[in-house]
Scaffold this motif. Structure first.
Motif, mmCIF file in Angstrom:
data_model
loop_
_atom_site.group_PDB
_atom_site.id
_atom_site.type_symbol
_atom_site.label_atom_id
_atom_site.label_comp_id
_atom_site.label_asym_id
_atom_site.label_seq_id
_atom_site.Cartn_x
_atom_site.Cartn_y
_atom_site.Cartn_z
ATOM 1 N N PRO A 244 59.723 36.403 -150.877
ATOM 2 C CA PRO A 244 59.369 35.811 -152.177
ATOM 3 C C PRO A 244 57.908 35.408 -152.260
ATOM 4 C CG PRO A 244 60.661 34.269 -150.860
ATOM 5 C CD PRO A 244 60.701 35.578 -150.138
ATOM 6 N N ILE A 245 57.371 34.940 -151.150
ATOM 7 C CA ILE A 245 55.948 34.614 -151.033
ATOM 8 C C ILE A 245 55.458 35.308 -149.775
ATOM 9 C CG2 ILE A 245 54.245 32.746 -150.753
ATOM 10 C CD1 ILE A 245 56.371 30.854 -152.007
ATOM 11 N N LYS A 246 54.351 36.018 -149.858
ATOM 12 C CA LYS A 246 53.888 36.790 -148.707
ATOM 13 C C LYS A 246 53.113 35.923 -147.712
ATOM 14 C CE LYS A 246 55.204 40.424 -151.093
ATOM 15 N NZ LYS A 246 56.615 40.812 -151.044
ATOM 16 N N CYS A 247 52.455 34.886 -148.211
ATOM 17 C CA CYS A 247 51.575 34.119 -147.329
ATOM 18 C C CYS A 247 51.401 32.706 -147.865
ATOM 19 C CB CYS A 247 50.211 34.814 -147.231
ATOM 20 S SG CYS A 247 49.054 34.030 -146.092
ATOM 21 N N THR A 248 51.337 31.738 -146.962
ATOM 22 C CA THR A 248 50.976 30.372 -147.337
ATOM 23 C C THR A 248 49.622 30.038 -146.723
ATOM 24 O OG1 THR A 248 52.330 29.633 -145.469
ATOM 25 C CG2 THR A 248 53.300 29.456 -147.650
ATOM 26 N N VAL A 249 48.920 29.110 -147.362
ATOM 27 C CA VAL A 249 47.585 28.714 -146.888
ATOM 28 C C VAL A 249 47.577 27.199 -146.714
ATOM 29 C CG1 VAL A 249 45.107 28.855 -147.298
ATOM 30 C CG2 VAL A 249 46.625 30.619 -148.238
ATOM 31 N N PHE A 250 47.272 26.741 -145.500
ATOM 32 C CA PHE A 250 47.291 25.309 -145.180
ATOM 33 C C PHE A 250 45.944 24.855 -144.635
ATOM 34 C CE2 PHE A 250 51.773 26.415 -143.590
ATOM 35 C CZ PHE A 250 52.319 26.274 -144.846
ATOM 36 N N PRO A 251 45.325 23.843 -145.200
ATOM 37 C CA PRO A 251 44.278 23.136 -144.449
ATOM 38 C C PRO A 251 44.980 22.324 -143.351
ATOM 39 C CG PRO A 251 44.178 22.647 -146.811
ATOM 40 C CD PRO A 251 45.486 23.296 -146.551
ATOM 41 N N LEU A 252 44.444 22.379 -142.147
ATOM 42 C CA LEU A 252 45.103 21.679 -141.038
ATOM 43 C C LEU A 252 45.226 20.188 -141.321
ATOM 44 C CD1 LEU A 252 46.307 21.804 -138.194
ATOM 45 C CD2 LEU A 252 43.997 21.502 -137.272
ATOM 46 N N VAL A 253 44.158 19.603 -141.862
ATOM 47 C CA VAL A 253 44.162 18.183 -142.230
ATOM 48 C C VAL A 253 43.546 18.052 -143.622
ATOM 49 C CG1 VAL A 253 44.026 17.331 -139.858
ATOM 50 C CG2 VAL A 253 41.920 17.846 -141.101
ATOM 51 N N THR B 299 58.055 26.713 -144.924
ATOM 52 C CA THR B 299 57.804 28.087 -145.374
ATOM 53 C C THR B 299 58.675 29.092 -144.616
ATOM 54 O OG1 THR B 299 55.914 28.282 -143.875
ATOM 55 C CG2 THR B 299 55.462 27.604 -146.124
ATOM 56 N N ASP B 300 59.002 28.803 -143.344
ATOM 57 C CA ASP B 300 59.934 29.670 -142.613
ATOM 58 C C ASP B 300 61.281 29.694 -143.320
ATOM 59 O OD1 ASP B 300 57.984 30.098 -140.737
ATOM 60 O OD2 ASP B 300 58.841 28.763 -139.218
ATOM 61 N N GLU B 301 61.660 28.537 -143.887
ATOM 62 C CA GLU B 301 62.937 28.415 -144.579
ATOM 63 C C GLU B 301 62.947 29.204 -145.888
ATOM 64 O OE1 GLU B 301 65.878 24.690 -144.406
ATOM 65 O OE2 GLU B 301 64.251 24.419 -145.843
ATOM 66 N N LEU B 302 61.778 29.529 -146.409
ATOM 67 C CA LEU B 302 61.667 30.386 -147.600
ATOM 68 C C LEU B 302 61.469 31.855 -147.226
ATOM 69 C CD1 LEU B 302 59.419 28.272 -150.002
ATOM 70 C CD2 LEU B 302 61.806 28.871 -150.350
ATOM 71 N N ARG C 29 67.150 25.373 -151.470
ATOM 72 C CA ARG C 29 65.803 25.889 -151.718
ATOM 73 C C ARG C 29 65.713 26.686 -153.018
ATOM 74 N NH1 ARG C 29 62.042 25.032 -147.780
ATOM 75 N NH2 ARG C 29 60.794 25.100 -149.670
ATOM 76 N N LEU C 30 66.775 26.643 -153.826
ATOM 77 C CA LEU C 30 66.798 27.195 -155.179
ATOM 78 C C LEU C 30 66.643 28.722 -155.217
ATOM 79 C CD1 LEU C 30 67.334 25.197 -157.456
ATOM 80 C CD2 LEU C 30 65.015 25.584 -158.268
ATOM 81 N N PHE C 31 67.166 29.415 -154.197
ATOM 82 C CA PHE C 31 67.235 30.873 -154.292
ATOM 83 C C PHE C 31 68.176 31.242 -155.432
ATOM 84 C CE2 PHE C 31 65.444 30.507 -150.096
ATOM 85 C CZ PHE C 31 64.728 31.671 -149.902
#
Length: 723
Positions: free
Chosen positions: A609-618, A657-660, A121-123
């Protein structure tokens, strides 16, 4: 007799030891405790007893066969022998489970899983990888850079802002004269050994440490006495001289790891990278091995900037360079790294601290030198008790130990795998009053990540002596005091005629003389009329005559005390802290289907590294517009975020995102409201789309906890969403 031979048994200590093991739950890489040590010792003794019992029962079987005993007796003896062998195997397994920390995933397997994830994941990755890399050099990738930036930002907030420190930024290239004065040119060394046939170099103490650890973890037949001896060697490793280290290497028959060739005796190797300054090459220099010297040489100006008042602290974050003999262990031992260092200048006669009471009640693992030398383990001690009993030398040192503890635990370091170890006598410089290391346990063992030292007045005095510039502070008296003092009065007219443009350097050097040096000069001038005098700032020796200076003792009234301040120095290895944070944050959990293990980093929001991700469900234009609006709102609020409008399933996007280590995910499944998911619990709440960014901001900035959010907003079932 034959009947007795076939029913040989050993004592019940084995079953009790095994039961004791089962009752003890050891978390992965938990800190070494006396209970764990006792369990290991009892199992080693039990294993030795089982081995003796197996050998005795084997002899009994052979005796029965030699005596042509009835088949039933031989079968019974064999049955007992097999039972003993099974019991021995069981004890071996229990002992091995303790030595590998948790009886399940070994240290090496855990580390490999974590490092594979970090590199994939390029840490961070090895530097110059396409050219096969260079040992001890690493690049931080995007998430690694973000974490490092967040750690340093929190360090500035926790120390520089909280204590009103003066931050400086000094060059990495340092003239030799500076590092000569500090002692680095002569003494900044590690003990090295060479393969006598190939010339390959190794760090001597690392070879001994690896040997002891390997024997302790893999030699199950070792006696408890031998195990205790090896543990004592590990505990006192830093206290060994070159001769003692060489003797241990010979005693244990340690050879070169790759070739098994014999090794040379240990000898010192200077770790600094040497360079030259300017095209002529006439000014020797080094890449700095620490950032502290830049602060010391600027003390006079910093003291003036601070209104000529003590105490005050200066801080610096920057790169340091050490030409490690055998770099290894990833980010833990590298040749270029980031240091964050504090130099807290204080009156040597008053090392109290006004905010000491704020940390005095903290209780954590401490490892005083007496416990180390007697083979005991670290124990929980209240900081105030450690200071009052003199275990920690003074309040200011204790205050910074407490602040370091709070800093590391708030970053996400497990408090049960953090200890403060006091330096042994041979580790500590002769001038130091007291030194402690904050050590963090990871899969490599206990790693020194922060050093907190009372360095007394050594550094400022060393630079004063070498430069001829007094690096001192003053305490003004409310009433004048009569004292007898040695007065050095340079005759500037005579010095000007003799030295012209160099007059100032000579005057400063004369005024900076210590009392003994000045009295020796006085005696020489009275007997000979002149004396040779070294002026460091000129780099040469000059002739001083009795017309150029007067030296005499006078009774005079003083309005102030002039003294060299002491220094309390907390020094942080940022890369080491970050690597230990990676390990302490990493865990695996089963996927929803239960068919695979998913990697997770449980970073606190302050360092994620990132506080939040934003996903459209579809993939839906309206949902994507809402997602972009929320992402922009987060960015305006200063919250790092990532928007993902790919068509991948929401479950896979959560896993990525959990992996990040992203703590929160906003899923847009309508145009009016959205869900916010917390990483570790996987719990979700539903909030209005307009409020989503502000809710995340309040939690990530610490104004609210996730429990506050959970109790405020409607809960959302994740079952349908993740499917």
């Amino acid at each position: 007799m034959l009947q007795r031979l076939c029913v040989l048994r050993v004592s019940g200590s084995i079953s009790s030891a095994a039961a004791s093991f089962h009752r003890t739950q050891h978390s992965l890489f938990s800190s070494a405790s006396s209970a764990m040590a006792a369990t290991e010792e009892s199992l080693r003794k039990a294993l030795a007893e089982k081995q003796s019992a197996v050998e005795a029962q084997g002899n009994a079987v052979r005796a029965l066969k030699a005596a042509a005993a009835p088949k039933s007796d031989i079968d019974a003896a064999l049955q007992s022998l097999n039972a003993l062998k099974l019991e021995k195997t069981d004890v071996e397994r229990h002992l091995q489970s303790i030595l590998s920390a948790d009886g399940g995933l070994s240290r090496e397997a855990f580390r490999q899983a974590a490092v594979n994830t970090l590199e994939r994941r390029l840490f961070y990755i090895p530097s110059f990888k396409i050219y096969r890399g260079v040992a001890g050099l690493f690049d931080y990738g995007p998430p690694g850079c973000a974490i490092k930036s967040n750690v340093l930002a929190f360090w500035r907030q926790h120390f520089v802002l909280e204590e009103n420190m003066l931050e400086v930024d000094c060059p990495s290239v340092t003239p030799e004269v500076v590092l000569k004065a500090s002692g680095h040119v002569d003494k900044f060394t590690d003990l090295m050994v060479k393969d006598e046939k190939t010339g390959t170099c190794y760090r001597a103490d690392h070879l001994l440490k690896d040997f002891c650890n390997d024997k302790l973890q893999k030699d199950l037949t070792m006696s408890s006495e031998k195990a205790a001896e090896l543990k004592h060697v590990l505990a006192t490793l830093d206290d060994l001289s070159a001769e003692a280290l060489g003797a241990k290497i010979k005693e244990y028959g340690i050879t070169a790891p790759e070739t098994k060739n014999p090794l040379s005796d240990p000898y010192p190797f200077n770790l600094m990278f040497q360079t030259s300054i300017g095209p002529s090459g006439l000014i020797p220099g080094y890449m700095r091995p620490e950032t502290a010297q830049g602060i010391f040489v600027n003390f006079k100006d910093l003291y003036y900037y601070n209104g000529n008042k003590l105490p005050f602290a200066a801080a610096q974050i920057g790169q340091a360079f050490r030409n490690e003999i055998s770099p290894r262990q990833g980010l833990l031992r590298v040749r270029e790294f980031t240091l964050a260092e504090i130099e807290h200048f204080v009156d040597p006669e008053d090392k109290s601290h006004p905010k000491y009471k704020e940390v005095a009640e903290l209780e954590f693992l401490m490892f005083p030198r007496e416990e180390q030398m007697s083979g005991q383990s670290a124990k929980r001690i209240r900081l105030g008790e450690a200071v009052s009993k003199g275990i920690v030398n003074n309040e200011t040192l204790g205050y910074f130990i407490g602040r370091v503890y709070l800093f590391l635990t708030r970053l996400g370091i497990d408090k049960d795998r953090l200890r403060f170890r006091q330096h042994l006598a041979n580790e500590m410089a002769h001038y130091a009053a007291d030194c402690w290391d904050a050590e963090i346990e990871c899969s490599y063992g206990w790693i020194e990540c922060v050093g907190i030292a009372d360095r007394s007045a050594y550094d400022l005095r060393a630079h004063s002596d070498k430069s001829g510039v007094p690096l001192v502070a003053q305490e003004k008296f409310s009433e004048p005091k009569e004292v007898e003092k040695l007065v050095i009065t340079p005759v500037k007219k005579e010095l000007g005629l003799a030295f012209k443009g160099s007059q100032k350097n000579v005057v400063e050097a004369l005024e900076a003389m210590k009392e003994k040096e000045a009295l020796d000069m006085k005696a020489a001038l009275e007997s000979k009329g002149e004396v040779e005098f070294e002026v460091c700032t000129l780099g040469k020796t000059v002739t001083i005559t009795n017309k150029m200076v007067t030296i005499q003792k006078e009774k005079k009234k003083e309005h102030q005390r002039v003294f060299t301040p002491s220094v309390i120095e907390p020094s942080f290895g940022i890369g080491r802290i970050i690597y230990c944070l990676f390990e302490h944050s990493f865990y695996m959990r089963p996927s929803k289907a239960g068919d695979e293990q998913l990697n997770v980093f449980r970073f606190p929001a302050v360092v994620a590294p990132i506080k939040c991700t934003v996903f459209p469900l579809v993939q839906n234009k309206q949902y994507e517009d809402v997602a972009k609006y929320i992402s922009k709102s987060l960015t305006v609020a200063g919250i790092s975020n990532k928007i993902d409008i790919t068509g991948t399933s929401i479950g896979k996007r959560y896993a990525r995102t959990d992996e990040l280590g992203v703590p929160f995910a906003i899923t847009v499944d309508s145009t009016s409201s959205v869900t916010i998911r917390e990483r570790d619990s996987k719990d979700q709440v539903r909030v209005d789309a307009e409020k989503a960014a502000s809710v995340v901001r309040e939690v990530t900035e610490g104004h609210k906890t996730w429990q506050d959010v959970w109790s405020t907003f409607p809960h959302h079932s994740s079952a349908s969403t993740e499917e």
